[in-house]
Design a protein around this motif. Structure first.
Motif, PDB file in Angstrom:
ATOM      1  N   VAL B 266       0.846  -1.197   0.000  1.00  9.89           N
ATOM      2  CA  VAL B 266       0.000   0.000   0.000  1.00  9.89           C
ATOM      3  C   VAL B 266       0.880   1.246   0.000  1.00  9.89           C
ATOM      4  O   VAL B 266       0.659   2.183  -0.773  1.00  9.89           O
ATOM      5  CB  VAL B 266      -0.940   0.018   1.237  1.00  9.89           C
ATOM      6  N   ALA B 267       1.906   1.244   0.851  1.00  7.91           N
ATOM      7  CA  ALA B 267       2.788   2.415   0.951  1.00  7.91           C
ATOM      8  C   ALA B 267       3.445   2.706  -0.402  1.00  7.91           C
ATOM      9  O   ALA B 267       3.507   3.864  -0.848  1.00  7.91           O
ATOM     10  CB  ALA B 267       3.844   2.159   2.022  1.00  7.91           C
ATOM     11  N   ALA B 268       3.906   1.659  -1.071  1.00  5.27           N
ATOM     12  CA  ALA B 268       4.553   1.845  -2.381  1.00  5.27           C
ATOM     13  C   ALA B 268       3.550   2.377  -3.407  1.00  5.27           C
ATOM     14  O   ALA B 268       3.865   3.277  -4.200  1.00  5.27           O
ATOM     15  CB  ALA B 268       5.145   0.515  -2.851  1.00  5.27           C
ATOM     16  N   LEU B 269       2.330   1.840  -3.385  1.00  8.00           N
ATOM     17  CA  LEU B 269       1.305   2.277  -4.346  1.00  8.00           C
ATOM     18  C   LEU B 269       0.939   3.734  -4.099  1.00  8.00           C
ATOM     19  O   LEU B 269       0.765   4.520  -5.040  1.00  8.00           O
ATOM     20  CB  LEU B 269       0.052   1.405  -4.234  1.00  8.00           C
ATOM     21  N   GLU B 270       0.812   4.090  -2.817  1.00 12.43           N
ATOM     22  CA  GLU B 270       0.455   5.479  -2.486  1.00 12.43           C
ATOM     23  C   GLU B 270       1.528   6.438  -2.978  1.00 12.43           C
ATOM     24  O   GLU B 270       1.231   7.504  -3.513  1.00 12.43           O
ATOM     25  CB  GLU B 270       0.270   5.621  -0.974  1.00 12.43           C
ATOM     26  N   SER B 271       2.766   6.013  -2.824  1.00 14.95           N
ATOM     27  CA  SER B 271       3.878   6.863  -3.251  1.00 14.95           C
ATOM     28  C   SER B 271       3.817   7.078  -4.779  1.00 14.95           C
ATOM     29  O   SER B 271       4.004   8.191  -5.266  1.00 14.95           O
ATOM     30  CB  SER B 271       5.179   6.192  -2.828  1.00 14.95           C
ATOM     31  N   ILE B 272       3.547   6.015  -5.509  1.00 11.92           N
ATOM     32  CA  ILE B 272       3.471   6.131  -6.985  1.00 11.92           C
ATOM     33  C   ILE B 272       2.259   6.976  -7.384  1.00 11.92           C
ATOM     34  O   ILE B 272       2.362   7.908  -8.182  1.00 11.92           O
ATOM     35  CB  ILE B 272       3.383   4.732  -7.635  1.00 11.92           C
ATOM     36  N   CYS B 273       1.109   6.644  -6.809  1.00  9.26           N
ATOM     37  CA  CYS B 273      -0.143   7.274  -7.257  1.00  9.26           C
ATOM     38  C   CYS B 273      -0.194   8.760  -6.895  1.00  9.26           C
ATOM     39  O   CYS B 273      -0.780   9.561  -7.627  1.00  9.26           O
ATOM     40  CB  CYS B 273      -1.352   6.544  -6.680  1.00  9.26           C
ATOM     41  N   SER B 274       0.424   9.118  -5.757  1.00 14.50           N
ATOM     42  CA  SER B 274       0.350  10.525  -5.361  1.00 14.50           C
ATOM     43  C   SER B 274       1.154  11.410  -6.326  1.00 14.50           C
ATOM     44  O   SER B 274       0.921  12.608  -6.414  1.00 14.50           O
ATOM     45  CB  SER B 274       0.830  10.702  -3.923  1.00 14.50           C
ATOM     46  N   ALA B 275       2.080  10.794  -7.057  1.00 19.51           N
ATOM     47  CA  ALA B 275       2.869  11.576  -8.018  1.00 19.51           C
ATOM     48  C   ALA B 275       2.280  11.532  -9.428  1.00 19.51           C
ATOM     49  O   ALA B 275       2.843  12.097 -10.366  1.00 19.51           O
ATOM     50  CB  ALA B 275       4.305  11.040  -8.036  1.00 19.51           C
ATOM     51  N   CYS B 283     -10.736  -0.606  -5.788  1.00 20.12           N
ATOM     52  CA  CYS B 283     -11.717  -1.468  -5.122  1.00 20.12           C
ATOM     53  C   CYS B 283     -10.909  -2.603  -4.491  1.00 20.12           C
ATOM     54  O   CYS B 283     -10.528  -3.551  -5.162  1.00 20.12           O
ATOM     55  CB  CYS B 283     -12.759  -1.999  -6.114  1.00 20.12           C
ATOM     56  N   PHE B 284     -10.581  -2.412  -3.210  1.00 20.18           N
ATOM     57  CA  PHE B 284      -9.843  -3.426  -2.445  1.00 20.18           C
ATOM     58  C   PHE B 284     -10.884  -4.142  -1.590  1.00 20.18           C
ATOM     59  O   PHE B 284     -11.222  -3.664  -0.514  1.00 20.18           O
ATOM     60  CB  PHE B 284      -8.781  -2.784  -1.546  1.00 20.18           C
ATOM     61  N   GLN B 285     -11.375  -5.230  -2.085  1.00 23.34           N
ATOM     62  CA  GLN B 285     -12.548  -5.878  -1.478  1.00 23.34           C
ATOM     63  C   GLN B 285     -12.465  -5.987   0.041  1.00 23.34           C
ATOM     64  O   GLN B 285     -11.565  -6.633   0.569  1.00 23.34           O
ATOM     65  CB  GLN B 285     -12.713  -7.257  -2.067  1.00 23.34           C
ATOM     66  N   GLY B 286     -13.404  -5.356   0.723  1.00 24.11           N
ATOM     67  CA  GLY B 286     -13.489  -5.481   2.170  1.00 24.11           C
ATOM     68  C   GLY B 286     -12.524  -4.603   2.936  1.00 24.11           C
ATOM     69  O   GLY B 286     -12.474  -4.675   4.156  1.00 24.11           O
ATOM     70  N   ALA B 287     -11.757  -3.757   2.250  1.00 24.17           N
ATOM     71  CA  ALA B 287     -10.801  -2.912   2.977  1.00 24.17           C
ATOM     72  C   ALA B 287     -10.964  -1.462   2.535  1.00 24.17           C
ATOM     73  O   ALA B 287     -11.074  -1.179   1.341  1.00 24.17           O
ATOM     74  CB  ALA B 287      -9.374  -3.374   2.700  1.00 24.17           C
ATOM     75  N   ARG B 288     -10.986  -0.597   3.505  1.00 26.70           N
ATOM     76  CA  ARG B 288     -10.984   0.839   3.204  1.00 26.70           C
ATOM     77  C   ARG B 288      -9.715   1.421   3.831  1.00 26.70           C
ATOM     78  O   ARG B 288      -9.487   1.298   5.029  1.00 26.70           O
ATOM     79  CB  ARG B 288     -12.239   1.499   3.776  1.00 26.70           C
ATOM     80  N   LEU B 289      -8.867   2.031   3.006  1.00 28.53           N
ATOM     81  CA  LEU B 289      -7.574   2.506   3.489  1.00 28.53           C
ATOM     82  C   LEU B 289      -7.692   3.950   3.971  1.00 28.53           C
ATOM     83  O   LEU B 289      -8.491   4.716   3.443  1.00 28.53           O
ATOM     84  CB  LEU B 289      -6.543   2.426   2.358  1.00 28.53           C
ATOM     85  N   PRO B 290      -6.873   4.291   4.961  1.00 26.82           N
ATOM     86  CA  PRO B 290      -6.858   5.701   5.361  1.00 26.82           C
ATOM     87  C   PRO B 290      -6.216   6.548   4.257  1.00 26.82           C
ATOM     88  O   PRO B 290      -5.519   6.026   3.394  1.00 26.82           O
ATOM     89  CB  PRO B 290      -6.000   5.691   6.630  1.00 26.82           C
ATOM     90  N   GLY B 291      -6.451   7.842   4.294  1.00 28.46           N
ATOM     91  CA  GLY B 291      -5.817   8.722   3.312  1.00 28.46           C
ATOM     92  C   GLY B 291      -6.699   8.955   2.107  1.00 28.46           C
ATOM     93  O   GLY B 291      -7.766   8.345   1.959  1.00 28.46           O
ATOM     94  N   SER B 292      -6.231   9.869   1.248  1.00 31.56           N
ATOM     95  CA  SER B 292      -7.066  10.258   0.102  1.00 31.56           C
ATOM     96  C   SER B 292      -6.320  10.114  -1.225  1.00 31.56           C
ATOM     97  O   SER B 292      -6.658  10.760  -2.205  1.00 31.56           O
ATOM     98  CB  SER B 292      -7.545  11.692   0.304  1.00 31.56           C
ATOM     99  N   THR B 293      -5.280   9.281  -1.229  1.00 36.67           N
ATOM    100  CA  THR B 293      -4.532   9.094  -2.484  1.00 36.67           C
ATOM    101  C   THR B 293      -5.415   8.463  -3.552  1.00 36.67           C
ATOM    102  O   THR B 293      -5.358   8.823  -4.727  1.00 36.67           O
ATOM    103  CB  THR B 293      -3.303   8.182  -2.237  1.00 36.67           C
ATOM    104  N   PHE B 294      -6.232   7.501  -3.125  1.00 31.32           N
ATOM    105  CA  PHE B 294      -7.092   6.790  -4.069  1.00 31.32           C
ATOM    106  C   PHE B 294      -8.544   7.241  -3.889  1.00 31.32           C
ATOM    107  O   PHE B 294      -8.945   7.638  -2.793  1.00 31.32           O
ATOM    108  CB  PHE B 294      -7.059   5.278  -3.818  1.00 31.32           C
ATOM    109  N   VAL B 295      -9.307   7.129  -4.948  1.00 26.71           N
ATOM    110  CA  VAL B 295     -10.758   7.254  -4.829  1.00 26.71           C
ATOM    111  C   VAL B 295     -11.236   5.832  -4.557  1.00 26.71           C
ATOM    112  O   VAL B 295     -11.095   4.953  -5.414  1.00 26.71           O
ATOM    113  CB  VAL B 295     -11.374   7.790  -6.147  1.00 26.71           C
TER     114      VAL B 295
END
Lengths: 59, 511
Positions: B266-275, B283-295
């Protein structure tokens, strides 16, 4: 990474190894495809396959 | 009972073909079992495990085909064996003559198609790594449909692909679209501006079908296999796919589908996506992540709807049902006949089963995911390994579900069942008439077992699919089956049937 290296830029032309139905679906969508007549190598014998791979590596 | 064993020497057949033929022949009342396997070590062990080994079957080598038939008489067993041989020797109808030349060597295939860009592999997992490695070495992208590939081999393949700027989609990749071309189990859709990255084949199919209904198309949909976002694989292909789609001039929005990723990934994906400039809907089935990097979307159809809204600049309005008035009418007609009864969900798509299970748990409490668990409600993925050992995948052969339904009825496990929930996944690669098979099984429940549960079906398909989606829906509705086009809507409706208390919550949107 250069844009021209992107795998998404190339026209899709497929070598199909396995289920023929996938090749037929591609063919019916006018996608160039070659269906291979794949069979387990070395009669499916894992020891012979390992030997073949070692020989290939050495070659 | 009579048992016949026949060995076809030096005759290699794909296991899916063998299982389909066996499955069709088993439909005869006087035939108890048909087993057709290549004589590999693994298959000999499987035959022994299910008690079908015969003296003759032991003689078969890896290149030989074993046909075992157990039937009421020797005559029937012999006739069925001959029928199996005949069916295998038949060429598939409509097979193109151009396909007749089939090279055995990859080098030869490349001479015939020197500008090949991709290899699609659907051979047994034990051999797939070797062939996929050879394909990557030749500069081919790989679509690896095969399963039973170890995670270490997956990591090696993906690292090799990444070094060469190639895609390794899979192992266990059911569906992908590159440049608008569908691979594997692919619905027929239009090209467009939404890019997808998916660790789930049927999840991707549900999203692209919903996008099609929302009049959006797909630029590319890169399958990564179910384990890509695990700690071990570290999202190697997902990260590469994000880079590629970010640079793709056609892609305006990205949809990323997966089981919940490992925290490190997740940390690696957030780093890529935020840039990135391209928005990413997850859609991560059954999981809602903190933060607003992803819709973040909770369901597959919501992911598609959010992506469509981002693409066309409109606001996303959450909703439980696209047509709440229709659902209200259905509930009025049904009343409380299924209230308090069991739900039995038999799915062919794993991600669809998981999504339904997660939605039902919220309203019904415990929902089992295996037929062995003794919990009132069950939602089962019949494509799971435990149900497909030596059997075709139910998306290819939906008779697997029929057999399971009949078995449940015979064992008295459907006696308190109020609702049966099923999926029909259409598109290339899938069975050509799953509705007919389902209707036949429901007829059996009604006529032979006197069982009349409410049947709810979700259809994942587009109007351009080879199955005639509209025709499938009409046939199902004529048989008294309620059809939804969205998996989450079907699950919510089922929840309201058996737990009427949740109707107020879901139906509040009705104007």
């Amino acid at each position: 990474m250069k844009t021209e290296q992107s795998p998404l830029q190339k026209p899709v032309r497929v070598i199909n190894i396995g289920l023929e139905r996938f090749a037929e679906d591609l063919r019916s969508a006018d996608i160039p495809v070659i269906q291979m007549d794949w069979r387990p190598p070395a009669g499916g014998d894992p020891r012979l396959i390992a030997l073949l791979d070692r020989l290939a590596e050495e070659a | 009972m009579a048992c016949s064993t026949h060995i076809l020497k030096s005759s290699y057949y794909d296991s899916v073909v063998l299982m389909r033929v066996a499955s069709q022949l088993k439909k005869q009342d006087e035939v108890a079992e048909v087993a057709m396997f290549m004589g590999t070590e693994g298959n000999h062990a499987l035959l022994a495990q299910v008690g079908l080994t015969t003296e003759k079957s032991r003689e078969a080598g890896p290149q030989d085909l074993i046909i075992i038939v157990i039937a009421d008489s020797d005559e029937c067993a012999g006739r069925t064996t001959q029928e199996a041989i005949r069916m295998l020797s038949e060429r598939a109808p409509g097979q193109n003559a151009e396909l007749d030349y089939r090279p055995r060597m990859l080098d030869t295939a490349l001479k015939f198609l020197p500008d090949a860009s991709l290899a699609a592999l659907s051979i047994p997992g034990e051999f797939a790594v070797r062939e996929a490695t050879a394909c990557l070495d030749k500069g081919l992208n790989v679509f690896l449909f095969s399963d039973n590939v170890g995670i270490e081999a997956e990591i090696t393949l993906k690292n090799k692909a990444r070094e060469k700027n190639l895609l390794c989609m899979g192992p266990d990749c059911g569906t992908a679209y590159i440049n608008g071309v569908g691979l594997g189990f692919a619905n027929v859709i239009k090209s467009g501006r939404i890019g997808c990255i998916a660790a789930s084949g049927t999840g991707l199919q549900a999203v692209v079908c919903e996008l099609e209904r929302l009049r959006e198309g797909v630029s590319h949909a890169i399958g990564v296999g179910g384990r890509d976002l695990s700690r071990e694989v570290n999202g190697t292909m997902t990260r590469y796919a994000l880079e590629l789609l970010e640079q793709d001039p056609v892609t305006e929005v990205i949809v990323l589908l997966s089981k919940p990723p490992h925290a490190d990934v997740v940390a690696a994906l957030e780093s890529i996506c935020s840039a990135m400039s391209t928005p990413v809907v997850t859609c991560f089935q059954g999981a809602r992540l903190p933060g607003s990097t992803f819709v973040q979307a909770a369901t597959l159809d919501e992911a598609a709807a959010m992506a469509a809204c981002l693409a066309n600049g409109s606001d996303y309005q959450p909703r439980s049902f696209a047509d709440p008035n229709r659902v209200f009418d259905l509930l009025e007609r049904m009343g409380d006949t299924a209230a308090g009864k069991r739900v039995v969900g038999l799915f062919t798509g794993g991600t669809l089963a998981k999504e339904a299970q997660l939605l039902l748990v919220k309203e019904l409490g415990s929902v089992a995911t295996s037929l062995d668990e003794e919990i009132a409600h069950i939602v089962v993925d019949l494509g799971d390994d435990q149900y497909t050992i030596g059997r075709p995948h139910p998306m290819i052969a939906p008779e697997t579900r029929t057999e399971k339904l009949v078995e449940l009825a015979q064992n008295g496990n459907l006696a308190s069942c109020g609702v049966v929930l099923v999926d029909l996944v259409l598109g290339n690669g899938s069975h050509l008439d799953p509705a007919a098979e389902l209707i036949e099984s429901i007829d059996t429940l009604r006529t032979k077992h006197g069982l009349y549960p409410e049947i709810i079906a979700v259809i994942v398909g587009t109007e351009m699919d080879p199955q005639d989606t509209e025709g499938q829906i009409i046939a199902l509705e004529r048989a008294g089956i309620t059809v939804f086009r969205s998996n989450s809507e079907a699950a919510r409706y089922v929840a309201m049937l058996v737990a009427p208390a949740c109707r107020t919550h879901y139906m509040k949107e009705r104007a």
